[in-house]
Design an enzyme around this catalytic site. Structure first.
Site, PDB file in Angstrom:
ATOM      1  N   CYS A 139      -5.790   2.277  -4.498  1.00  0.00           N
ATOM      2  CA  CYS A 139      -5.294   2.916  -3.282  1.00  0.00           C
ATOM      3  C   CYS A 139      -6.275   4.015  -2.892  1.00  0.00           C
ATOM      4  CB  CYS A 139      -3.898   3.491  -3.508  1.00  0.00           C
ATOM      5  SG  CYS A 139      -3.149   4.151  -2.006  1.00  0.00           S
ATOM      6  N   LYS A 194       1.062  -3.262  -4.411  1.00  0.00           N
ATOM      7  CA  LYS A 194       0.861  -4.348  -3.449  1.00  0.00           C
ATOM      8  C   LYS A 194      -0.279  -3.953  -2.504  1.00  0.00           C
ATOM      9  CE  LYS A 194       5.672  -5.858  -3.755  1.00  0.00           C
ATOM     10  NZ  LYS A 194       5.388  -7.079  -4.519  1.00  0.00           N
ATOM     11  N   CYS A 236       0.829  -1.204   0.000  1.00  0.00           N
ATOM     12  CA  CYS A 236       0.000   0.000   0.000  1.00  0.00           C
ATOM     13  C   CYS A 236       0.866   1.258   0.000  1.00  0.00           C
ATOM     14  CB  CYS A 236      -0.955   0.022   1.185  1.00  0.00           C
ATOM     15  SG  CYS A 236      -2.204   1.338   1.026  1.00  0.00           S
TER      16      CYS A 236
END
Length: 458
Positions: free
Chosen positions: A373, A338, A193
């Protein structure tokens, strides 16, 4: 003599001690090997989601999931715990409740891989066999990669939302700070993240601003990278909030050491000419994101690339050298963000491709690099950044994704935890259907295509 059978550990002990030739280790007695159609390493978001996706497609599969931990965590929620929005208990469930029904939970840790023999080595020396292997153990937070950090975490104003136990301490520090300097750090990529380091800053600043104390707090964001966010389209809206909160951006600053009692932090700064220097900064509040890497048993395995991450084709997520091995999640070497959102799109791809390989065909489901995100720029508003390989924007909703929206906040705070626990981990692939090649590729000669019934007969 003490009553313990260590015969299963003999090969590893001999290699460690270097007191016997490798040939002797290879011929040491081994415990009987269990075999499964599919073996999944890791019981986090990726492991549970892909296991559930497989079982929804074929409930008859013999699947085992290897995971040593007792608890499962919804890690995207820890940023909100650090901002007083979530209670920490909302992000935790017993692992037994998250393992998909129909899969066998092997409560153990992995020590290594023997891909030529289609076996995984457990820490107790036992071997587990497979027809297809999915590797998704997540990544390792390297707290010791910053001198003095481990000794001061959770005290002296040093915290991190990247650890379950520390997120509440972040909120405590935010509430208590009235003046001084607040530092927020971001290590070199890749990390899980990538937006989380600055999300902690935005939510903290929003609180301080509403309390009327932000004017007395010097906020700095110290990033090892050279840009605020890796996808350029989202930088302008984020910069508006950086300016709104009066935060100072320090790029090419890598945190190297911390003195908690002395309230000092040291950074390695690299200038435009590539010259490095050490910068010392005082702090009253320090939010640290540690450097991150693949777990040691991955880095030292024959499955890893030169950087230690698990090799995988960027589209099919299959290992380039071992045709019956796949990976997804944080450990995967594919150049995607990720995030848990990436796992939501990766799991169906891996599930379909594993079943194809088990049937003797080539993979046909493709992953486009999707990641998301939700950038929490203030309480009540989120910039929902959704993108794929090369920074291509992949918005789910027909709205401008660069605009901070209350709808995105409601999605993150109210819907995403339920989507995670009750849908994704149970194989419900909401808006996650993979792209597919138009026709099956030419069948490939992969080890997984062997006749499993003959294997069992032997």
């Amino acid at each position: 003599d003490a009553g313990y059978d260590l015969s299963g550990l003999l090969p590893r002990l001999q290699q460690r001690w270097q007191q016997a030739p490798q040939a002797a280790a290879d011929t040491a007695p081994l415990a009987p090997t269990q075999r499964y159609d599919v073996l999944v390493v890791g019981g986090g978001a990726a492991g549970c989601a892909v296991t559930a996706s497989l079982l929804r497609r074929n409930p008859q599969l013999r699947i085992a999931l290897i995971e040593p931990r007792e608890q499962h965590y919804y890690q995207p929620g820890w940023t909100l715990v650090g901002a007083g929005v979530f209670d920490r208990a909302q992000t935790e469930r017993p692992m037994a409740r998250c393992i998909p029904h129909g899969a066998q939970w092997l409560h153990a840790a992995v020590a290594g891989f023997e891909p030529e023999q289609q076996r995984v080595v457990l820490e107790d020396g036992n071997r587990v066999g497979y027809r297809a292997l999915i590797v998704c153990p997540g990544l390792t937070l390297d707290w010791d990669g910053i001198d003095g950090l481990r000794q001061t975490l959770g005290k002296h104003g040093v915290t991190s939302n990247y650890q379950f136990e520390l997120a509440p301490y972040t909120w405590q520090l935010v509430q208590n700070l009235r003046r001084g300097r607040a530092l927020f750090t971001q290590p070199p990529m890749p990390i899980k993240c990538a937006g989380a380091p600055q999300k902690a800053m935005y939510l903290s600043c929003d609180w301080w601003q509403k309390q009327g104390v932000l004017k007395d707090i010097e906020v700095e964001f110290c990033s090892a990278g050279g840009v605020l966010f890796g996808v350029a389209d989202f930088v302008p809206p984020l910069m508006q909030y950086v300016e709104r909160y009066g935060a100072r951006l320090n790029f090419n600053h890598t945190l190297t050491a911390v003195d908690g009692p002395g309230h000092k932090a040291w950074f390695r700064q690299v200038d435009a000419e590539g010259k490095a220097s050490v910068v010392e900064k005082d702090f009253d509040f320090l939010h640290v994101v540690p450097p991150q890497r693949a777990p040691e048993f991955i880095r030292q395995s024959p499955l890893a690339n030169a950087d230690g991450w698990l090799e995988a084709d960027h589209e099919t997520l299959r290992h380039p050298r071992f045709g019956n091995i796949f990976s997804l999640g944080d450990v995967c070497a594919a150049p995607n963000a990720k995030t848990a959102a990436a796992v939501r799109k990766q799991a169906p791809v891996v599930a379909e491709n594993v079943l194809a390989v088990l049937a003797g065909r080539g993979p046909r489901a493709l992953y486009d690099g999707y990641g998301s995100c939700p950038l929490t720029v203030e309480r009540g508003k989120v910039v929902l950044a959704e993108f794929g390989y090369g920074g291509k924007l992949l918005p789910t909703f027909p709205l401008d994704p660069t605009v901070p929206r209350r709808l995105a906040w409601e999605l993150k705070v109210k819907l995403m935890p339920r989507i995670y626990f009750d849908l994704m981990l149970r194989g419900h692939e909401w808006l996650a259907a993979p792209k597919r090649l138009p026709h099956d590729p030419v069948p490939v000669d992969a080890p997984a295509a062997c006749n499993f019934e003959q294997e069992k007969g032997k």
